[in-house]
Design an enzyme around this catalytic site. Structure first.
Site, PDB file in Angstrom:
ATOM      1  N   TYR A  88       3.243  10.492   6.649  1.00 38.05           N
ATOM      2  CA  TYR A  88       4.642  10.057   6.621  1.00 38.05           C
ATOM      3  C   TYR A  88       5.527  11.179   6.099  1.00 38.05           C
ATOM      4  O   TYR A  88       5.055  12.133   5.482  1.00 38.05           O
ATOM      5  CB  TYR A  88       4.812   8.789   5.772  1.00 38.05           C
ATOM      6  N   CYS A  89       6.803  11.046   6.382  1.00 41.07           N
ATOM      7  CA  CYS A  89       7.813  11.956   5.853  1.00 41.07           C
ATOM      8  C   CYS A  89       9.025  11.108   5.474  1.00 41.07           C
ATOM      9  O   CYS A  89       8.880   9.939   5.125  1.00 41.07           O
ATOM     10  CB  CYS A  89       8.164  13.044   6.871  1.00 41.07           C
ATOM     11  N   ARG A  90      10.206  11.656   5.530  1.00 43.45           N
ATOM     12  CA  ARG A  90      11.401  10.912   5.157  1.00 43.45           C
ATOM     13  C   ARG A  90      11.759   9.862   6.197  1.00 43.45           C
ATOM     14  O   ARG A  90      11.976   8.710   5.892  1.00 43.45           O
ATOM     15  CB  ARG A  90      12.575  11.872   4.919  1.00 43.45           C
ATOM     16  N   MET A 117       9.547   7.154   4.855  1.00 42.34           N
ATOM     17  CA  MET A 117       9.856   6.566   3.549  1.00 42.34           C
ATOM     18  C   MET A 117      11.104   5.688   3.594  1.00 42.34           C
ATOM     19  O   MET A 117      11.204   4.714   2.845  1.00 42.34           O
ATOM     20  CB  MET A 117      10.047   7.661   2.497  1.00 42.34           C
TER      21      MET A 117
END
Length: 131
Positions: A88-90, A117
Site C-alpha cells: 500500500y501507499c497513500r 492509506m
C-alpha cells in the site's frame, strides 16, 4: 449475528479469490479484504511511502520500503518471492508501480490495497504511529 455472517462471507470470499490469483498477477483488494489477508500466516506487508509518511501512520506490522529510495532495488530483494506480498501507499499510485516491479522480479502473489492509506483510514481501520 449478522456481523458474524458478514465477516465469514468476507473471509470466505477473500480466501477463494486468493486462490484465483494467477502467477505473476497483482490483485487489487479492498480494505476489508486486506484486513482478512493480514490474518494469514507468512504474509509480507509493505508500505511504499516515504519514511516521513510512514511515521505519520502505518498499518501494524508493515515494513517501509520507500519507492523513491536509492536502495529500492536492493530492499525488495529482502522479500520472499514465494510468500504473498501485501502493499500500500497513500492513495494507490506508488503501490501500483511497486506491484509491477514485484511481478517483473518474479513475485508470485501480490495484493495491492485499493485507495491506499486514504481509504484504509476512511473505512475506520486502525493505524499505528511511531510518535
Amino acid at each position: 449475528m449478522n456481523k458474524i455472517l458478514i465477516r465469514l462471507l468476507i473471509i470466505g470470499t477473500t480466501l477463494i479469490s486468493c486462490n484465483e490469483t494467477l502467477k505473476g498477477e497483482t490483485k487489487i483488494v479492498s480494505p476489508e479484504e486486506m484486513q482478512t489477508l493480514l490474518q494469514l500466516d507468512n504474509v509480507q506487508l509493505v508500505d511504499v511511502r516515504t519514511p516521513k509518511e510512514f511515521k505519520e501512520g502505518y498499518i501494524d506490522n508493515a515494513q517501509n520500503i520507500d519507492f523513491f529510495s536509492s536502495t529500492f532495488n536492493e530492499d525488495i530483494k529482502k522479500l520472499n518471492k514465494k510468500q504473498p506480498v501485501l502493499i500500500y501507499c497513500r492513495s494507490g499510485g506508488r503501490s501500483a508501480k511497486f506491484a509491477k516491479k514485484l511481478i517483473e522480479a518474479g513475485f508470485v502473489k501480490v495484493y495491492d490495497l485499493d485507495g491506499g492509506m486514504i481509504k484504509w483510514k476512511h473505512k475506520g481501520f486502525k493505524i499505528k504511529t511511531t510518535s
